[in-house]
Design a protein around this motif. Structure first.
Motif, short mmCIF file in Angstrom:
data_model
loop_
_atom_site.label_atom_id
_atom_site.label_comp_id
_atom_site.label_asym_id
_atom_site.label_seq_id
_atom_site.Cartn_x
_atom_site.Cartn_y
_atom_site.Cartn_z
N LYS A 189 0.81 -1.21 0.00
CA LYS A 189 0.00 0.00 0.00
C LYS A 189 0.85 1.27 0.00
O LYS A 189 0.44 2.28 -0.59
N ASP A 190 2.06 1.25 0.63
CA ASP A 190 2.88 2.48 0.69
C ASP A 190 3.73 2.67 -0.55
O ASP A 190 4.44 3.67 -0.68
N LYS A 239 8.26 6.81 3.53
CA LYS A 239 7.17 5.86 3.78
C LYS A 239 5.84 6.58 3.97
O LYS A 239 4.77 6.04 3.66
N PRO A 249 2.87 7.66 0.27
CA PRO A 249 2.59 6.50 -0.60
C PRO A 249 2.21 6.90 -2.02
O PRO A 249 2.53 6.20 -2.97
N ASN A 267 5.29 7.49 -3.97
CA ASN A 267 6.00 6.24 -4.16
C ASN A 267 5.34 5.39 -5.25
O ASN A 267 6.01 4.83 -6.12
N VAL A 308 -4.21 3.59 -2.39
CA VAL A 308 -4.14 4.36 -1.15
C VAL A 308 -5.53 4.56 -0.56
O VAL A 308 -5.71 4.51 0.66
#
Length: 892
Positions: free
Chosen positions: A174-175, A198, A201, A204, A228
């Motif tokens: 998820k992140d 972290k 997200p 990322n 997310v």
């Protein structure tokens, strides 16, 4: 279906069963699956030049479904139906489903009709089944496959990265860091992983999806917001997306493996060609080294010195130790490379390698054998030559050692033997030099054997034709010549030492005799000079006469002394004669004495000069002593008269003060007549002082003609004057006391008689015990008890206030007169007090000022001030205070 296929079917069909049990998908999951599955299908359909837009609509006719299966399987399916009717569509879909079933996939609750009817859930389920079979089933990592294998692959790839912990296919991604870690692990240049956070997200995920689409040809199957915005992302969507990463990276790895195989083949060919070139070069270098080395080993030119042969042996050892081992290694490596090259060529189906002519392994072995043969012969020749030279060098070294030892011993010996140190040496030094020379002669004899050995070795070297024989012979000849010279010098030195010893012994005897006679004679002269120069001090004519007699006796010994002097000087002259005759170089003076002839002559002349001086001094002193004797006699005659006269007058005055002849006035007149006669005697004392001054100026300290000295006369005269004055004063005080106290002449006589009676030493004073006895004789009651002692102490404080321990007659008279008058004084004081006090028992200061004259009143008040102040009347005195203030406690 084999066992593997059956196991695989069970593995990937389990999720399908789960999917069948929950036909009602979560809307968010359905959205994610639709988007992911569509992108996955298009990633394969693009290879066929087509794609889908709506997953449940575009697969309804079965055509694109069959095309998808052909693309992902690489196989041809049955020819599809081209009709538009429902039956055609169902037929095409069944063909696709049959193909899927032929791959071992069990389809549950999925029929062709649901697909044709556009059932979204059934369509997504079918696509998921295809993905499992063709995208996930074949994944295998460490004996795990399908979903577990894919999960394990993800865990292995992302293990080194922080904040990444892949445990599933939903929330672990998820992140977005999991996707970024997979990309960075395989293509680190695409993502700066260190800048990712972290807590971001979206960034990322977008970074990972964009990079995968742009550089890895992985279509964007999900939006970051979809993941997310969902509490638990859809597992099938994530698995599908991750499997694309797996296949993308595993495909690149396969391509890399293929390229590596090609490179390996090329590398083997290049390596073989390099081995051929290396063999040719190594063989050429090795043969060239052998060709250069063999002539060096065959050289047998001899050397003359052991050092040169040792250098050759050392060079050969260096060859064996340093130069040959690398060549042995090269030869061995050459054979290994040749065999390896032939093996590689044979395995590669390549023709065998043929070296150039003369460079075959056998050619190299033949050349190497010749090298070792030459090496063996060279070594044997070196050892033989070394043994031959070793024997010569041993003899030469032995010769050098013995020669060096001998030359070291003889160094300085010739100069030592040629020294003339004996010419300036003393007898003891000559004897020591002889002892030393005898020891040297013994040492010289002991070295005779070494000289003979040196000559024998030199002869043997000549017989063996030693290359350096000329230098050996020259050195041997030099040693022999030097040895002969040492012998001659030794004999010559012994003769000189013995001759010098005899001369010095004679001189030593003369020196000893000279010292024995010179020392006492010198002492006699020094004593004579000391006596002749001695400053004599005499006080009598007899003493100077004794000195004159002794001096005359001394002068009578001078002729004999002069003869002894001449004999002593004769001994010294004999020594000088020997020194001049035999040219003896005397190093020093007489070792037995420091007295020289010059000193003897000088002192003798001095003695002769002092004799007349002594005669003159004795004569002058004799005249002076005669004058002193006259002065002694003159002083003694006068002192013998004056001294007794003073003593007589002292005794007469003492008798006058003690005896009781006449009244006190008569005694006073008598004393004054004595004083006048004493003053008239003063000129005789002055005349005696003048004579005494002459005696002092003549330094006369004793006088046998009288026992009186001027000091005695002065002291007696002063005592006489003092005694007459003191006695006169005592009589005058007695008269005053008598008149003041009303003492009669009879009382005075009684007091004097008692005092004189107890003055047993006639000193004019009484001691405490004598005074106590005197008081008792006069009627005083002084007992031996404490009260008596206290009373006597009170009386002593009156008569001896200064505590000198004696009582004079005047103090005795004062005490006795006071005791007589005490009663009358007390009565007078009482009567005066009563008149002034009236009816009172005290008087005041004001009454004293009123009744007495001013001066007497103030004097009386000052005397009474310490005693005024009664308790009842301030400034007043009672009778006791009044009487004490006037007369004191001792008076009343």
């Amino acid at each position: 279906m084999d066992h593997y296929d059956s196991q695989q079917t069970n593995d990937y069909m389990q999720p399908e069963d789960d999917w069948d049990r929950d036909l009602l998908l979560d809307p968010a999951w359905e959205k994610q699956q639709r988007k992911t599955f569509t992108a996955w299908c298009n990633s394969h359909l693009r290879k066929a030049g087509t794609q889908i837009e709506n997953i449940e609509e575009d697969f309804r006719d079965g055509l694109k479904l069959m095309l998808l299966l052909e693309v992902i399987s690489g196989e041809r399916l049955a020819k599809p139906e081209r009709g538009k009717m429902r039956v055609h569509k169902i037929s095409n879909v069944n063909k696709a489903l049959d193909f899927i079933a032929s791959k071992g996939v069990k389809l549950v609750s999925i029929g062709a009709e649901e697909i044709v009817d556009g059932n979204a859930k059934m369509t997504l389920g079918m696509i998921w089944t295809i993905i499992l079979r063709f995208a996930i089933q074949d994944i295998s990592v460490e004996e795990t496959s399908a979903k577990e294998g894919l999960l394990l692959w993800c865990q292995r790839k992302t293990a080194p990265y922080k904040n990444v912990n892949i445990q599933n296919f939903h929330i672990s991604w998820k992140d977005g860091l999991g996707f970024c870690a997979l990309i960075h692990r395989h293509r680190p240049e695409l993502i700066d992983y260190g800048k990712l956070r972290k807590d971001d997200p979206l960034t990322n995920l977008n970074t990972a999806f964009d990079v995968a689409e742009r550089y890895l040809d992985i279509p964007k199957m999900l939006d970051a917001e979809d993941i997310v915005g969902t509490a638990r992302p859809d597992e099938k969507a994530i698995m599908t997306y991750v499997s694309s990463f797996y296949h993308a990276f595993s495909g690149a790895q396969k391509a890399e493996t293929a390229a590596n195989r090609i490179c390996k083949v090329l590398a083997v060919n290049q390596e073989n060609e390099q081995l051929m070139e290396d063999y040719e070069k190594l063989a050429s270098d090795l043969l060239e080294w052998i060709r250069r080395t063999i002539p060096w080993l065959e050289n047998r030119a001899p050397e003359n010195t052991m050092q040169a042969m040792q250098q050759k042996l050392e060079d050969f050892r260096d060859y064996r130790r340093l130069h040959k081992p690398p060549k042995v290694q090269e030869k061995c490596q050459l054979e290994i490379n040749f065999n390896t090259l032939q093996t590689k060529l044979r395995l590669s189906n390549r023709p065998a390698f043929m070296p150039s002519e003369g460079k075959m392994v056998s050619d190299i072995n033949n050349a190497w054998g010749c090298l070792e043969q030459a090496e063996k012969g060279y070594e044997e020749w070196l050892l033989n030559e070394i043994r031959r030279l070793e024997r010569l060098d041993h003899l030469a070294e032995k010769f050098r050692q013995k020669a060096c030892i001998h030359e070291s011993w003889t160094d300085g010996k010739e100069a030592m033997l040629q020294q003339k140190d004996y010419e300036t040496a003393t007898l003891s030094e000559i004897k020591a030099l002889l002892k030393k020379h005898e020891a040297f002669e013994s040492d010289l004899a002991a070295h005779q054997d070494r000289v003979e050995q040196i000559a024998a070795i030199a002869q043997e070297l000549n017989e063996l034709d030693y290359y350096d024989s000329p230098s050996v012979n020259a050195r041997c000849q030099k040693i022999c010549d030097q040895w002969d010279n040492l012998g001659a010098l030794t004999q010559k030195r012994r003769e000189a030492l013995e001759r010098t010893e005899k001369l010095l012994e004679t001189i030593d005897q003369l020196y000893l005799e000279y010292a024995k006679r010179a020392a006492p004679f010198n002492n006699w002269m020094e004593g004579a000079m000391e006596d002749l120069q001695d400053t004599f001090i005499v006080h009598t004519i007899e003493e100077i006469q004794g000195l004159t007699t002794a001096h005359e006796q001394f002068k009578a010994t001078l002729p004999d002394a002069d003869k002894e002097r001449q004999a002593i000087l004769g001994i010294h002259n004999e020594v000088s004669k020997i020194v001049q005759t035999y040219h003896v170089n005397m190093a020093g003076t007489n070792p037995y004495t420091t007295i020289t002839p010059q000193e003897i002559n000088g002192k003798w002349d001095h003695v002769r000069q002092l004799v007349p001086r002594r005669d003159q001094a004795l004569m002058e002193e004799h005249a002076r002593q005669q004058h002193n004797e006259r002065l002694r006699k003159q002083f003694g005659a006068q002192a013998n008269v004056i001294g007794p006269w003073i003593q007589t007058k002292m005794e007469e005055i003492g008798r006058i003060s003690i005896e009781m002849h006449g009244t006190l006035e008569d005694q006073l007149n008598h004393l004054r007549q004595y004083e006048k006669s004493i003053v008239n005697y003063k000129p005789k004392i002055d005349q005696l002082e003048g004579d005494h001054q002459q005696i002092q100026e003549a330094l006369i300290f004793d006088n046998k003609h009288t026992n009186y000295t001027m000091e005695h006369i002065r002291v007696g005269w002063e005592q006489l004057l003092t005694t007459i004055a003191r006695t006169t004063n005592e009589v005058e005080n007695q008269i005053l006391t008598r008149d003041a106290k009303g003492i009669s002449q009879e009382q005075m006589n009684e007091f004097r008689a008692s005092f004189n009676h107890f003055d047993r030493d006639h000193s004019g004073t009484l001691g405490p015990e004598e005074f106590k006895a005197c008081l008792i004789s006069l009627g005083y009651d002084i007992g031996n008890d404490a009260q008596g002692e206290a009373e006597f102490a009170r009386i002593m404080s009156i008569v001896d206030p200064n505590r000198i321990g004696v009582v004079t007659f005047q103090a005795f008279i004062d005490f006795m007169s006071r005791e007589t008058a005490d009663t009358d004084t007390a009565d007078q004081v009482m009567a005066s007090f009563k008149i002034l006090a009236g009816d009172k028992n005290y008087i005041t200061v004001d009454e004293l000022r009123r009744e007495l004259p001013p001066d007497q009143a103030e004097y009386c008040i000052a005397r009474m001030a310490p005693y005024t102040g009664l308790d009842s009347v301030p400034g007043a005195l009672d009778y006791m205070s009044f009487s004490t203030a006037l007369y004191g406690e001792s008076d009343l």
